[in-house]
Design a protein around this motif. Structure first.
Motif, PDB file in Angstrom:
ATOM      1  N   GLY A 185       0.779  -1.233   0.000  1.00  0.00           N
ATOM      2  CA  GLY A 185       0.000   0.000   0.000  1.00  0.00           C
ATOM      3  C   GLY A 185       0.811   1.283   0.000  1.00  0.00           C
ATOM      4  O   GLY A 185       0.313   2.327   0.418  1.00  0.00           O
ATOM      5  N   LEU A 186       2.057   1.230  -0.485  1.00  0.00           N
ATOM      6  CA  LEU A 186       2.907   2.418  -0.527  1.00  0.00           C
ATOM      7  C   LEU A 186       2.918   3.076  -1.905  1.00  0.00           C
ATOM      8  O   LEU A 186       3.173   4.279  -2.018  1.00  0.00           O
ATOM      9  CB  LEU A 186       4.334   2.056  -0.125  1.00  0.00           C
ATOM     10  CG  LEU A 186       4.485   1.503   1.296  1.00  0.00           C
ATOM     11  CD1 LEU A 186       5.840   0.863   1.491  1.00  0.00           C
ATOM     12  CD2 LEU A 186       4.274   2.603   2.307  1.00  0.00           C
ATOM     13  N   VAL A 187       2.668   2.284  -2.941  1.00  0.00           N
ATOM     14  CA  VAL A 187       2.712   2.777  -4.323  1.00  0.00           C
ATOM     15  C   VAL A 187       1.454   2.317  -5.035  1.00  0.00           C
ATOM     16  O   VAL A 187       0.968   1.202  -4.812  1.00  0.00           O
ATOM     17  CB  VAL A 187       3.969   2.235  -5.059  1.00  0.00           C
ATOM     18  CG1 VAL A 187       3.925   2.531  -6.556  1.00  0.00           C
ATOM     19  CG2 VAL A 187       5.239   2.810  -4.445  1.00  0.00           C
ATOM     20  N   GLU A 188       0.944   3.193  -5.895  1.00  0.00           N
ATOM     21  CA  GLU A 188      -0.179   2.839  -6.770  1.00  0.00           C
ATOM     22  C   GLU A 188       0.331   2.796  -8.199  1.00  0.00           C
ATOM     23  O   GLU A 188       1.150   3.630  -8.600  1.00  0.00           O
ATOM     24  CB  GLU A 188      -1.301   3.868  -6.670  1.00  0.00           C
ATOM     25  CG  GLU A 188      -2.029   3.840  -5.350  1.00  0.00           C
ATOM     26  CD  GLU A 188      -3.115   4.908  -5.272  1.00  0.00           C
ATOM     27  OE1 GLU A 188      -3.061   5.890  -6.055  1.00  0.00           O
ATOM     28  OE2 GLU A 188      -3.993   4.765  -4.414  1.00  0.00           O
ATOM     29  N   SER A 189      -0.149   1.835  -8.945  1.00  0.00           N
ATOM     30  CA  SER A 189       0.208   1.691 -10.347  1.00  0.00           C
ATOM     31  C   SER A 189      -1.060   1.827 -11.177  1.00  0.00           C
ATOM     32  O   SER A 189      -2.038   1.120 -10.930  1.00  0.00           O
ATOM     33  CB  SER A 189       0.853   0.318 -10.578  1.00  0.00           C
ATOM     34  OG  SER A 189       1.068   0.101 -11.950  1.00  0.00           O
ATOM     35  N   GLN A 190      -1.041   2.755 -12.130  1.00  0.00           N
ATOM     36  CA  GLN A 190      -2.208   2.950 -12.985  1.00  0.00           C
ATOM     37  C   GLN A 190      -1.807   2.785 -14.440  1.00  0.00           C
ATOM     38  O   GLN A 190      -0.717   3.205 -14.848  1.00  0.00           O
ATOM     39  CB  GLN A 190      -2.808   4.343 -12.768  1.00  0.00           C
ATOM     40  CG  GLN A 190      -3.337   4.529 -11.372  1.00  0.00           C
ATOM     41  CD  GLN A 190      -3.883   5.930 -11.149  1.00  0.00           C
ATOM     42  OE1 GLN A 190      -3.526   6.866 -11.848  1.00  0.00           O
ATOM     43  NE2 GLN A 190      -4.761   6.061 -10.171  1.00  0.00           N
ATOM     44  N   GLN A 191      -2.697   2.196 -15.184  1.00  0.00           N
ATOM     45  CA  GLN A 191      -2.481   1.995 -16.611  1.00  0.00           C
ATOM     46  C   GLN A 191      -2.456   3.346 -17.321  1.00  0.00           C
ATOM     47  O   GLN A 191      -3.212   4.259 -16.974  1.00  0.00           O
ATOM     48  CB  GLN A 191      -3.631   1.135 -17.141  1.00  0.00           C
ATOM     49  CG  GLN A 191      -3.367   0.468 -18.447  1.00  0.00           C
ATOM     50  CD  GLN A 191      -4.490  -0.496 -18.765  1.00  0.00           C
ATOM     51  OE1 GLN A 191      -5.660  -0.167 -18.657  1.00  0.00           O
ATOM     52  NE2 GLN A 191      -4.116  -1.708 -19.132  1.00  0.00           N
ATOM     53  N   GLY A 192      -1.593   3.483 -18.321  1.00  0.00           N
ATOM     54  CA  GLY A 192      -1.502   4.725 -19.077  1.00  0.00           C
ATOM     55  C   GLY A 192      -2.786   5.001 -19.853  1.00  0.00           C
ATOM     56  O   GLY A 192      -3.449   4.091 -20.309  1.00  0.00           O
ATOM     57  N   LYS A 193      -3.108   6.284 -19.982  1.00  0.00           N
ATOM     58  CA  LYS A 193      -4.332   6.666 -20.705  1.00  0.00           C
ATOM     59  C   LYS A 193      -4.145   6.552 -22.213  1.00  0.00           C
ATOM     60  O   LYS A 193      -5.039   6.121 -22.922  1.00  0.00           O
ATOM     61  CB  LYS A 193      -4.735   8.083 -20.310  1.00  0.00           C
ATOM     62  CG  LYS A 193      -5.275   8.169 -18.885  1.00  0.00           C
ATOM     63  CD  LYS A 193      -5.681   9.605 -18.547  1.00  0.00           C
ATOM     64  CE  LYS A 193      -6.353   9.701 -17.209  1.00  0.00           C
ATOM     65  NZ  LYS A 193      -5.496   9.604 -16.068  1.00  0.00           N
ATOM     66  N   THR A 194      -2.977   6.970 -22.719  1.00  0.00           N
ATOM     67  CA  THR A 194      -2.747   6.910 -24.161  1.00  0.00           C
ATOM     68  C   THR A 194      -2.100   5.595 -24.583  1.00  0.00           C
ATOM     69  O   THR A 194      -2.397   5.079 -25.642  1.00  0.00           O
ATOM     70  CB  THR A 194      -1.865   8.088 -24.634  1.00  0.00           C
ATOM     71  OG1 THR A 194      -0.664   8.093 -23.867  1.00  0.00           O
ATOM     72  CG2 THR A 194      -2.584   9.414 -24.453  1.00  0.00           C
ATOM     73  N   ASP A 195      -1.228   5.068 -23.754  1.00  0.00           N
ATOM     74  CA  ASP A 195      -0.605   3.771 -24.035  1.00  0.00           C
ATOM     75  C   ASP A 195      -0.922   2.852 -22.860  1.00  0.00           C
ATOM     76  O   ASP A 195      -0.346   2.967 -21.789  1.00  0.00           O
ATOM     77  CB  ASP A 195       0.908   3.941 -24.200  1.00  0.00           C
ATOM     78  CG  ASP A 195       1.607   2.647 -24.611  1.00  0.00           C
ATOM     79  OD1 ASP A 195       0.988   1.561 -24.482  1.00  0.00           O
ATOM     80  OD2 ASP A 195       2.763   2.723 -25.051  1.00  0.00           O
TER      81      ASP A 195
END
Length: 165
Positions: A89-99
């Motif tokens: 719970g220290l880092v969040e990973s989000q998928q790229g919007k354009t790639d």
């Protein structure tokens, strides 16, 4: 040591003086990392976790590929570190919007708190050393550090600094 203060003498360092500088670097690095290492050890984290937290904090939303380039580690090694930081719970990973193949990384509140604690410890040590050495020594130290960087690393370092202005 008085001879070391003359700029002319610094141009002709002996092997012994260079060895002393190398050893000073080793011991300074141990001191610089000691406080964060003690904090990280209580959480079963290491320096790789600290470096990842530091650079994610510096560039919220940075991509995994960018972080790979800055840290100079293998993708497998970084993925192990990131997996732990994300699971804890220290880092969040989000998928790229354009790639959609890109993963953008940000610290959570918990991650920002840990990074702040680690950085505070290092800033206190650096601040005390800088005050003791004085402004001319600090400027010289920065010049030496930059001169020791490989050209590619120096470009990355300058890019990070320029993004702050």
């Amino acid at each position: 040591m008085a001879e070391m203060h003359s700029g002319e003498n610094l141009l002709f360092l002996t092997d012994e003086q260079l060895r002393q500088g190398i050893e000073a670097m080793f011991f300074a690095y141990r001191g610089f990392t000691a406080d964060p290492d003690r904090i990280l050890a209580t959480m079963a984290y290491g320096r790789a976790h600290h470096r990842a937290l530091h650079f994610i904090a510096r560039r919220p939303g940075t991509t995994v590929n960018n972080l790979l380039g800055i840290l100079g580690v293998t993708k497998q090694s970084l993925n192990r570190v990131l997996r732990t930081l994300i699971e804890d719970g220290l880092v969040e990973s989000q998928q790229g919007k354009t790639d959609r193949r890109e993963r953008h990384l940000t610290l959570t509140d918990k991650g920002r708190g840990l990074e702040q604690t680690l950085s505070d410890a290092q800033r206190a040590r650096m601040r005390a050393a800088y005050r003791k050495a004085g402004p001319e020594a600090v400027a010289g130290f920065r010049q030496v550090l930059e001169a020791m960087m490989d050209p590619d690393m120096r470009r990355k370092y300058h890019a990070i600094r320029e993004a702050d202005t």
